[in-house]
Structures are given as structure tokens and as C-alpha cells.
Design an enzyme around this catalytic site. Structure first.
Site, PDB file in Angstrom:
ATOM      1  N   GLU A   1       0.807  -1.220   0.000  1.00  8.35           N
ATOM      2  CA  GLU A   1       0.000   0.000   0.000  1.00  8.35           C
ATOM      3  C   GLU A   1       0.845   1.276   0.000  1.00  8.35           C
ATOM      4  O   GLU A   1       0.320   2.370  -0.173  1.00  8.35           O
ATOM      5  CB  GLU A   1      -0.937  -0.009   1.213  1.00  8.35           C
ATOM      6  CG  GLU A   1      -2.040  -1.065   1.088  1.00  8.35           C
ATOM      7  CD  GLU A   1      -2.922  -1.150   2.313  1.00  8.35           C
ATOM      8  OE1 GLU A   1      -2.499  -0.687   3.391  1.00  8.35           O
ATOM      9  OE2 GLU A   1      -4.029  -1.709   2.197  1.00  8.35           O
TER      10      GLU A   1
ATOM     11  N   GLU B   1       7.450 -21.574   7.877  1.00  7.72           N
ATOM     12  CA  GLU B   1       7.664 -20.699   9.023  1.00  7.72           C
ATOM     13  C   GLU B   1       8.704 -21.249   9.990  1.00  7.72           C
ATOM     14  O   GLU B   1       9.236 -20.527  10.831  1.00  7.72           O
ATOM     15  CB  GLU B   1       6.356 -20.448   9.770  1.00  7.72           C
ATOM     16  CG  GLU B   1       5.847 -21.629  10.590  1.00  7.72           C
ATOM     17  CD  GLU B   1       4.694 -21.223  11.498  1.00  7.72           C
ATOM     18  OE1 GLU B   1       4.794 -21.509  12.701  1.00  7.72           O
ATOM     19  OE2 GLU B   1       3.722 -20.626  11.013  1.00  7.72           O
TER      20      GLU B   1
END
Length: 315
Positions: A98, A129
Site C-alpha cells: 500500500e 515458518e
């Protein structure tokens, strides 16, 4: 190859570790929540969410110190890099993605890394992960410098990918921030700036996309937004570096120039035409009484800070 005994030992060790984490705690008082009316569940969830800003508030001095350190490095050409797995990784990618339309940054300036790569945004990548090595490999591709910042994001504060990213970055002299939602986390300990937003047990046991995710989103918003304010990407609370890539943003560009200058529509159109649609430059031509090329020069000399460029134009 991992033996059955080793796998069992690892499982029990991890289970014991998770049971010590606040974000994983079981709440007996909510064990019958599935039997409640929908409105009642919504009220409970809303009340839970309302506690998150208070938890963030306790860490504001640490957040502010981290932001000042990030801004100092980015002003020298450094990058802001988020690294996380699962929900934490997705939030980092979201915040990074963004920045270009909001602040006209290059996509390489704010980067989101998620364990398992882009496909992990929508599909779980098994084991990603759990790998510090994967984080190291992802960061090596970016060729870190001491002016870069790496933010490890993990609700538990123990995720190997996030911890590994911070450890690798710190070893190379980059600024490091560890954002977690448990106190005394390995992630915060590994980072130069540890930020721990302790939101408490989740509505659904261990579902850290809820309060922990909200807390991380709020802090990431602060890290990027206030850093960009410090870098001169705004004029007051106006997004003067907005990139007008669609009709809505083109309309917003004109409104921003109007709010900043009070100029007429005709004057705004002339200013934008003279500056190739650059909002910050257009404002400077109007308020500073200079032409497009002069506005561009003054902004370059002031490192993009509109207030400084205005002072130079009228001084």
C-alpha cells in the site's frame, strides 16, 4: 531423516512452549461460545477488539523510537523490509504493497517477505515458518545494507522465520525491529528494537489472526505512515505524494491541491498540467509562485520536503 522418537520429542517440546504463550492460552469462560446467539458473540468479539489500542498504547515510546531510527536510515536510501509467516507475513506484505499508491514510493523501498513466497499469501506452505535458513535466503536476495531496516513480525514471538530474519539482518549491520504479541519473546530479544503488544488470549484459542493480527496491523500502519511523514511524504495530513494511477486517485489529487492551496479549479488544472500531475509540485507552484521546473528543483534540493521547499521559494 527424523526418527519417530525425535519427532515425538519435538512435538512435546513445541507443545510445552506454546502452552507458556499468552496468545495460545485457553479461556474456559468462552468454552460455550458456540451456543450463544450471533449478536452476543459479536458483542463479545467487539469488546475483545476494543482492548487492542490500549495494549498498543503501552508500547508507543518504543514504537516512536523505532520509527525515528527507520526514518533516519530511509532518508539515506535504506529500505523498510517486513518478514513474517502466515498472518504476520500477510500483514507485512499488505502494508508494503500500500506504500507505492499512498506515498509514491518505489516498490523496492518498502518490501514484504512472507515465509514460503508469494503463493503463501493465499495458500499455506508447510514448514516454511519453521526455517531460519529460508529467511536468510530470502534476505540474501535483497543484498542488505546498514541503511536497511528489517522488521520481524510474529504473534508468538518465536516463529523461526521471523527470528531468523532479524538475526541475519542484525549480523549484517541493518536496523532490526521485532514485533510480537507475547512478553519476553525471542524475537524482541533478537532485535535492536523490541515491540511487544500483549493483547492476551484470543477469542478462539490460538487464533492470532484476531486480536494479535489487529495489533500488528496497527503497529505496521504506524511504522510506515509516520516514517513517511518524517520523510516529507505528506504536507500536514495531506498525501501530497499520492500516485494518481486511477480516476479516484486523480480526483483525490485535485482535491488535495485544493485543500492545500484554496486555489480555483482552473488554477489547479494549470498547476497540475505544468508539473506532469505531481501533486506536491503543483502545490509549490501555486503557494510559492514558481514555475514547474523551479518547483521540481526546489523539491529536489529539499529532499522532497514541501515545507522546506516553500520556505526556499519565498525566502
Amino acid at each position: 531423516m527424523t526418527s519417530t522418537a525425535d519427532a515425538s520429542s519435538n512435538y512435546h517440546s513445541l507443545r510445552a512452549e506454546l502452552e507458556t504463550l499468552t496468545t495460545e492460552a485457553f479461556r474456559p469462560e468462552l468454552s460455550q461460545i458456540d451456543r450463544l446467539p450471533t449478536l452476543e458473540i459479536a458483542k463479545i468479539m467487539n469488546a475483545e477488539d476494543a482492548t487492542v489500542p490500549t495494549a498498543v498504547a503501552t508500547q508507543l515510546p518504543r514504537i516512536a523510537a523505532a520509527i525515528d531510527a527507520v526514518a533516519e536510515r530511509m532518508s539515506r536510501g535504506g529500505r523498510l523490509i517486513y518478514a513474517g509467516a502466515g498472518t504476520a507475513g500477510r500483514l507485512g506484505v499488505l502494508d508494503a504493497s500500500e506504500c507505492p499508491p499512498t506515498f509514491n514510493t518505489d516498490p523496492s523501498e518498502v518490501v514484504g517477505l512472507i515465509a514460503g513466497g508469494p503463493s503463501a499469501m493465499v495458500t499455506s506452505v508447510e514448514g516454511a515458518e519453521d526455517s531460519k535458513e529460508l529467511a536468510e535466503a530470502d534476505l540474501k536476495e535483497l543484498s542488505l545494507t546498514p541503511d536497511d531496516t528489517v522488521v520481524g513480525v510474529s504473534a508468538s514471538g518465536r516463529t523461526p522465520y521471523a527470528v531468523g530474519a532479524v538475526e541475519h539482518a542484525r549480523a549484517r549491520g541493518a536496523l532490526t525491529i521485532g514485533l510480537s504479541c507475547n512478553a519476553h519473546s525471542a524475537l524482541a530479544a533478537a532485535a535492536e528494537h523490541g515491540i511487544e503488544i500483549v493483547v492476551g488470549p484470543e477469542l478462539l484459542t490460538g487464533s492470532t489472526r484476531l486480536k494479535a493480527g489487529t495489533a500488528q496491523k496497527l503497529v505496521l500502519n504506524m511504522l510506515s505512515t509516520i516514517t513517511m511523514i518524517r520523510l516529507g511524504k505528506t504536507y500536514g495530513n495531506l498525501m501530497v505524494d499520492v500516485r494518481a494511477s486511477n480516476e479516484k486517485l486523480r480526483a483525490r489529487s485535485r482535491r488535495i491541491v485544493a485543500l492545500a492551496t484554496g486555489a480555483s479549479d482552473e488554477e489547479i488544472e494549470r498547476a497540475l498540467a505544468a508539473t506532469d500531475g505531481e501533486v506536491k509540485n503543483a502545490i509549490l507552484t501555486i503557494l510559492g509562485g514558481v514555475d514547474g521546473p523551479t518547483a521540481a528543483r526546489l523539491l529536489e534540493e529539499s529532499d522532497g520536503h514541501l515545507r522546506a521547499a516553500l520556505a526556499a521559494s519565498t525566502g
